[in-house]
Design a protein around this motif. Sequence first.
Motif, PDB file in Angstrom:
ATOM      1  N   TYR A  19     -17.733  -8.783   7.229  1.00  0.00           N
ATOM      2  CA  TYR A  19     -16.990  -8.345   5.878  1.00  0.00           C
ATOM      3  C   TYR A  19     -17.093  -9.264   4.840  1.00  0.00           C
ATOM      4  O   TYR A  19     -17.247  -9.300   3.744  1.00  0.00           O
TER       5      TYR A  19
ATOM      6  N   GLN B 163     -17.278 -10.179   0.225  1.00  0.00           N
ATOM      7  CA  GLN B 163     -16.415 -11.076  -0.644  1.00  0.00           C
ATOM      8  C   GLN B 163     -17.104 -12.277  -1.176  1.00  0.00           C
ATOM      9  O   GLN B 163     -18.002 -12.807  -0.350  1.00  0.00           O
TER      10      GLN B 163
ATOM     11  N   GLU C 264      -1.483 -12.814  -3.001  1.00  0.00           N
ATOM     12  CA  GLU C 264      -2.718 -12.127  -2.531  1.00  0.00           C
ATOM     13  C   GLU C 264      -2.386 -10.885  -1.866  1.00  0.00           C
ATOM     14  O   GLU C 264      -2.233 -10.763  -0.585  1.00  0.00           O
TER      15      GLU C 264
ATOM     16  N   PHE D 249      -2.996  -7.035  -0.446  1.00  0.00           N
ATOM     17  CA  PHE D 249      -3.853  -6.390   0.376  1.00  0.00           C
ATOM     18  C   PHE D 249      -4.947  -7.335   0.833  1.00  0.00           C
ATOM     19  O   PHE D 249      -6.241  -7.379   1.100  1.00  0.00           O
ATOM     20  N   CYS D 250      -4.276  -8.611   1.543  1.00  0.00           N
ATOM     21  CA  CYS D 250      -5.070  -9.654   1.720  1.00  0.00           C
ATOM     22  C   CYS D 250      -6.191  -9.765   2.708  1.00  0.00           C
ATOM     23  O   CYS D 250      -6.858 -10.757   3.035  1.00  0.00           O
TER      24      CYS D 250
ATOM     25  N   ILE E  66      -0.413 -10.992   1.670  1.00  0.00           N
ATOM     26  CA  ILE E  66       0.295  -9.650   2.368  1.00  0.00           C
ATOM     27  C   ILE E  66      -0.856  -8.535   2.514  1.00  0.00           C
ATOM     28  O   ILE E  66      -1.367  -8.145   1.893  1.00  0.00           O
ATOM     29  N   ASP E  67      -0.324  -8.158   3.821  1.00  0.00           N
ATOM     30  CA  ASP E  67      -1.141  -7.152   4.404  1.00  0.00           C
ATOM     31  C   ASP E  67      -0.297  -6.447   5.480  1.00  0.00           C
ATOM     32  O   ASP E  67       0.554  -6.970   6.173  1.00  0.00           O
ATOM     33  N   LEU E  68      -0.669  -4.685   5.567  1.00  0.00           N
ATOM     34  CA  LEU E  68       0.155  -4.120   6.669  1.00  0.00           C
ATOM     35  C   LEU E  68      -0.321  -4.519   7.842  1.00  0.00           C
ATOM     36  O   LEU E  68       0.341  -4.052   8.867  1.00  0.00           O
ATOM     37  N   ASP E  69      -1.623  -4.926   8.193  1.00  0.00           N
ATOM     38  CA  ASP E  69      -2.273  -4.773   9.436  1.00  0.00           C
ATOM     39  C   ASP E  69      -2.250  -6.151  10.356  1.00  0.00           C
ATOM     40  O   ASP E  69      -3.003  -6.861   9.968  1.00  0.00           O
TER      41      ASP E  69
ATOM     42  N   ASN F 225       4.435  -4.237   3.368  1.00  0.00           N
ATOM     43  CA  ASN F 225       3.852  -3.148   2.475  1.00  0.00           C
ATOM     44  C   ASN F 225       4.089  -4.155   1.280  1.00  0.00           C
ATOM     45  O   ASN F 225       4.975  -4.409   0.747  1.00  0.00           O
TER      46      ASN F 225
ATOM     47  N   ASN G 260     -11.130  -6.344  -4.651  1.00  0.00           N
ATOM     48  CA  ASN G 260     -11.841  -5.340  -3.840  1.00  0.00           C
ATOM     49  C   ASN G 260     -11.329  -3.791  -3.941  1.00  0.00           C
ATOM     50  O   ASN G 260     -11.301  -3.113  -2.851  1.00  0.00           O
TER      51      ASN G 260
ATOM     52  N   SER H 210      -8.406  -2.325  -3.570  1.00  0.00           N
ATOM     53  CA  SER H 210      -7.690  -2.148  -2.424  1.00  0.00           C
ATOM     54  C   SER H 210      -6.634  -1.063  -3.026  1.00  0.00           C
ATOM     55  O   SER H 210      -6.035  -0.286  -2.337  1.00  0.00           O
TER      56      SER H 210
ATOM     57  N   LEU I  52      -6.294   3.005  -2.721  1.00  0.00           N
ATOM     58  CA  LEU I  52      -5.811   3.584  -1.729  1.00  0.00           C
ATOM     59  C   LEU I  52      -4.384   4.356  -2.129  1.00  0.00           C
ATOM     60  O   LEU I  52      -3.888   5.094  -1.268  1.00  0.00           O
TER      61      LEU I  52
ATOM     62  N   TYR J  21     -12.609   3.956   4.117  1.00  0.00           N
ATOM     63  CA  TYR J  21     -11.684   3.987   3.347  1.00  0.00           C
ATOM     64  C   TYR J  21     -11.515   5.639   2.445  1.00  0.00           C
ATOM     65  O   TYR J  21     -12.531   6.203   2.334  1.00  0.00           O
TER      66      TYR J  21
HETATM   67  C1  LIG Z   1     -10.358  -3.097   1.106  1.00  0.00           C
HETATM   68  S1  LIG Z   1      -9.274  -4.080   2.289  1.00  0.00           S
HETATM   69  C2  LIG Z   1      -9.013  -5.562   1.097  1.00  0.00           C
HETATM   70  C3  LIG Z   1      -9.484  -6.876   1.709  1.00  0.00           C
HETATM   71  C4  LIG Z   1      -9.534  -8.035   0.592  1.00  0.00           C
HETATM   72  N1  LIG Z   1      -8.321  -8.010  -0.213  1.00  0.00           N
HETATM   73  C5  LIG Z   1     -10.704  -8.093  -0.096  1.00  0.00           C
HETATM   74  O1  LIG Z   1     -10.737  -8.681  -1.353  1.00  0.00           O
HETATM   75  O2  LIG Z   1     -11.713  -7.972   0.538  1.00  0.00           O
HETATM   76  C6  LIG Z   1      -7.745  -3.397   2.180  1.00  0.00           C
HETATM   77  C7  LIG Z   1      -6.597  -3.808   2.997  1.00  0.00           C
HETATM   78  O3  LIG Z   1      -5.494  -3.584   2.424  1.00  0.00           O
HETATM   79  C8  LIG Z   1      -4.265  -3.349   3.565  1.00  0.00           C
HETATM   80  N2  LIG Z   1      -3.325  -2.256   3.073  1.00  0.00           N
HETATM   81  C9  LIG Z   1      -3.492  -0.761   2.659  1.00  0.00           C
HETATM   82  N3  LIG Z   1      -2.320  -0.539   2.282  1.00  0.00           N
HETATM   83  C10 LIG Z   1      -1.580  -1.607   2.103  1.00  0.00           C
HETATM   84  C11 LIG Z   1      -0.261  -1.609   1.770  1.00  0.00           C
HETATM   85  N4  LIG Z   1       0.748  -0.451   1.538  1.00  0.00           N
HETATM   86  N5  LIG Z   1       0.422  -3.027   1.990  1.00  0.00           N
HETATM   87  C12 LIG Z   1      -0.355  -3.832   2.200  1.00  0.00           C
HETATM   88  N6  LIG Z   1      -1.758  -4.022   2.846  1.00  0.00           N
HETATM   89  C13 LIG Z   1      -2.261  -2.759   2.844  1.00  0.00           C
HETATM   90  C14 LIG Z   1      -5.218  -2.828   4.793  1.00  0.00           C
HETATM   91  O4  LIG Z   1      -4.732  -3.134   5.992  1.00  0.00           O
HETATM   92  C15 LIG Z   1      -6.587  -3.689   4.411  1.00  0.00           C
HETATM   93  O5  LIG Z   1      -6.529  -4.906   5.236  1.00  0.00           O
END
Ligand SMILES: C[S@@+](CC[C@H](N)C(=O)[O-])C[C@H]1O[C@@H](n2cnc3c(N)ncnc32)[C@H](O)[C@@H]1O
Length: 278
Positions: A26, A31, A57, A59-60, A81-84, A113, A129, A131, A134, A217
């Motif tokens: 990825y 990126q 950053e 959805f990092c 910040i990311d959920l996963d 979140n 990207n 994000s 979503l 997605y």
């Molecule tokens: C498309 S990826 C983005 C990756 C990166 N930001 C990039 O530029 O390529 C989306 C990311 O958003 C995270 N995500 C989805 N919903 C979220 C939320 N409500 N809060 C934090 N992270 C979230 C997912 O876990 C995933 O890692």
Amino acid sequence: MTHGSTALKKMARGNIASQADRHYLYQESVQDTEAEIDFVENTWRSLRDRPAELLREDFCGTGNTACEWVRRDRQHYAIGIDLDSEVLEWGQLNNLEQLDDDPYQRIELLQENVLDAHAEPADIVLAMNFSYYLFLERADLLTYFQAVHAGLLDDGLFILDAYGGYDAPKVLQEERECEGFTYIWDQASFNPIDSMMNCHIHFEFPDKSRMEKAFSYYWRLWTLPEIRELLEMAGFSQVTVYWEGTDEESGEGDGVYQPSEAGDADPGWVCYIVAEKL
Ligand SMILES: C[S@@+](CC[C@H](N)C(=O)[O-])C[C@H]1O[C@@H](n2cnc3c(N)ncnc32)[C@H](O)[C@@H]1O
């Protein structure tokens, strides 16, 4: 050499996909963190008279872009910040822990979140990207934009990207050759009634093995007017679209993004949006 041992050798090396790392692929194919941070730095410089320090950053994912920010300058700090937890752990090990000691002290990843992030007020919030696509409902996207607004210092900037064009709502697959593998972007379905789409990223390798649906997605194809309106409703005082220029020789995008009020009706475009808090 017998046929049997040849077959075994083929099996041993014959499935690159099963041994490949989806996060590495990825980062390599999707990126371009240097170009992103170039845009962030140039834009900040053109709009603000003081240096930026803290970048958040959202959805990092692997925190790759935040790493680029802290590598650039000793005054730079970053929060991702990311959920996963799985993607954050990968980023911690493969990106943050590969930084030199000094930048490593200036970056932190939080499993939270973005709607409810406990981070100190930032100079810049980045959402890259697409994000935020979503968020499927207007109310949810507005809540997110309001949370970003509240999470910025008064002169802070929210920088996000967007994509569109007349190929964006099509059911199609696009392939791009990368170093050692093929990246496949799969727009698997699009519903014109609610603008929701299913997209996947697949990877294919020289031995023809494939990593299917490495990333999937389900998101809404937002339009620029909708995004701008919601940013303004969230309280941002100035919302500017930065549109890519065209290279005269190739006719392709030249990688230079300028504030614009009119864009070309391209089959596929990517732009930046810069939302100023005050
Ligand atoms: C498309 S990826 C983005 C990756 C990166 N930001 C990039 O530029 O390529 C989306 C990311 O958003 C995270 N995500 C989805 N919903 C979220 C939320 N409500 N809060 C934090 N992270 C979230 C997912 O876990 C995933 O890692």
